[in-house]
Write an enzyme that holds these catalytic residues in place. Structure first.
Site, short mmCIF file in Angstrom:
data_model
loop_
_atom_site.label_atom_id
_atom_site.label_comp_id
_atom_site.label_asym_id
_atom_site.label_seq_id
_atom_site.Cartn_x
_atom_site.Cartn_y
_atom_site.Cartn_z
N ASP A 176 -3.28 9.18 11.39
CA ASP A 176 -2.07 9.11 10.56
C ASP A 176 -0.92 9.87 11.21
O ASP A 176 -1.14 10.87 11.90
CB ASP A 176 -2.40 9.70 9.18
CG ASP A 176 -1.42 9.26 8.12
OD1 ASP A 176 -0.56 8.41 8.41
OD2 ASP A 176 -1.51 9.78 7.00
N GLU A 216 -4.29 -2.78 3.07
CA GLU A 216 -2.99 -2.47 2.44
C GLU A 216 -1.84 -2.48 3.46
O GLU A 216 -0.68 -2.63 3.09
CB GLU A 216 -3.03 -1.08 1.78
CG GLU A 216 -3.91 -0.98 0.54
CD GLU A 216 -5.39 -0.75 0.86
OE1 GLU A 216 -5.70 -0.33 2.00
OE2 GLU A 216 -6.23 -1.01 -0.02
N ASN A 217 -2.17 -2.31 4.73
CA ASN A 217 -1.11 -2.22 5.75
C ASN A 217 -0.32 -3.53 5.95
O ASN A 217 0.76 -3.53 6.53
CB ASN A 217 -1.68 -1.78 7.11
CG ASN A 217 -2.07 -0.31 7.15
OD1 ASN A 217 -2.94 0.09 7.91
ND2 ASN A 217 -1.42 0.51 6.32
C1 FPP Z 1 -0.82 5.57 10.81
O1 FPP Z 1 0.47 6.11 11.00
C2 FPP Z 1 -1.14 4.60 11.84
C3 FPP Z 1 -1.41 3.28 11.63
C4 FPP Z 1 -1.43 2.64 10.30
C5 FPP Z 1 -1.68 2.37 12.76
C6 FPP Z 1 -2.63 2.89 13.79
C7 FPP Z 1 -2.58 2.01 14.94
C8 FPP Z 1 -2.57 2.40 16.24
C9 FPP Z 1 -2.69 3.81 16.68
C10 FPP Z 1 -2.39 1.36 17.29
C11 FPP Z 1 -3.52 0.49 17.66
C12 FPP Z 1 -4.88 1.05 17.61
C13 FPP Z 1 -5.86 0.91 18.54
C14 FPP Z 1 -7.26 1.22 18.12
C15 FPP Z 1 -5.64 0.52 19.92
P1 FPP Z 1 1.62 5.77 9.97
O2 FPP Z 1 2.41 4.63 10.50
O3 FPP Z 1 1.04 5.58 8.62
O4 FPP Z 1 2.46 7.09 10.05
P2 FPP Z 1 3.34 7.75 8.91
O5 FPP Z 1 2.39 8.16 7.82
O6 FPP Z 1 3.95 8.91 9.59
O7 FPP Z 1 4.33 6.72 8.48
#
Ligand code: FPP
Length: 234
Positions: free
Chosen positions: A17, A64-65
């Site tokens: 996160d 949910e994303n």
């Molecule tokens: C959470 O940060 C992150 C995600 C929902 C996406 C994770 C995806 C990756 C790291 C890229 C691809 C993955 C792989 C396995 C190659 P957020 O966007 O919720 O951050 P925030 O809470 O600060 O908004």
């Protein structure tokens, strides 16, 4: 071997996160945070492999994303496809098996193809398994599990037989869950599997999560006494 590291968890799960906040703090679009997040994924996989963690589960995209802006969804999916295609040699060199977990419905064809390719080409690898959860939610998994049980005609179930209907029954439950960025929630991640998992929360945003941060989580885990509801002998 790293000094004084003696109790290595067999399975570590990570809620990655804070990518969005990492980018925002730098005045950048959220997408840059995800791109930087991919570098942290690579570091975490290599570190886990080096210290002897056998299973590493990464929460990449939840059911949910999909509610995020289309542009961001596209960017995360493209990063995933890119990652799978580009990192195949690294995974093979390190004998790492790749598995995807989550609902296949709704995923785009190019993503499904990349997933299939990644799983097929690494199927023989044995040193470590990386599980990427994609279009995953813990409640959805439980509902899908119950539907599979109904469909199978089984009339009675216990905890062990229930497990056999989960998406990946052969993967042991996580010993340690790490969540970055300061949030202290499970967020519909592996609800069944986390029953006895040790939880570790850090303020560090995912793109900043490095070997040192991972090690801190392992030292913290090492100090925990796991009782699984029992009383341990003195
Ligand atoms: C959470 O940060 C992150 C995600 C929902 C996406 C994770 C995806 C990756 C790291 C890229 C691809 C993955 C792989 C396995 C190659 P957020 O966007 O919720 O951050 P925030 O809470 O600060 O908004």
């Amino acid at each position: 071997m790293i000094e004084n590291l003696y109790k290595i968890p067999n399975h570590v799960a990570i809620i990655m996160d804070g990518n969005g906040r990492w980018a925002k703090r730098r005045g950048l679009e959220r997408v840059y945070g995800h791109r930087e997040g991919v570098k942290a994924v690579e570091r975490a996989i290599k570190f886990a492999r080096n210290v002897g963690i056998k299973y590493l589960t990464l929460f990449a995209f939840s059911t949910e994303n999909w509610q995020r802006p289309q542009e961001e969804v596209n960017a995360i999916m493209s990063l995933l496809v890119e990652y799978i295609n580009e990192k195949m040699p690294m995974l093979l060199e390190n004998d790492i098996k790749l598995i995807f977990m989550g609902r296949k419905e709704g995923l785009w064809d190019n993503v499904l193809k990349a997933m299939e390719k990644g799983e097929k080409e690494t199927a023989h690898c044995k040193s470590m398994t990386v599980v990427i959860t994609l279009n995953y939610s813990g409640r959805a998994e439980i509902v899908d599990t119950v539907n599979r049980i109904i469909k199978s005609g089984v009339k009675q179930i216990n905890e062990e037989s229930f497990r056999n209907f989960l998406y990946n029954p052969d993967i042991p439950d996580p010993d340690l869950l790490i969540r970055t960025s300061g949030e202290k929630r499970i967020s519909n991640f592996l609800l069944w599997q986390l029953a006895y998992t040790e939880l570790y929360f850090t303020q560090t945003l995912w793109p900043d999560f490095d070997e040192e941060e991972f090690l801190k989580a392992l030292y913290d885990y090492q100090s925990r006494e796991r009782r699984f509801g029992k009383v341990l002998d003195e």
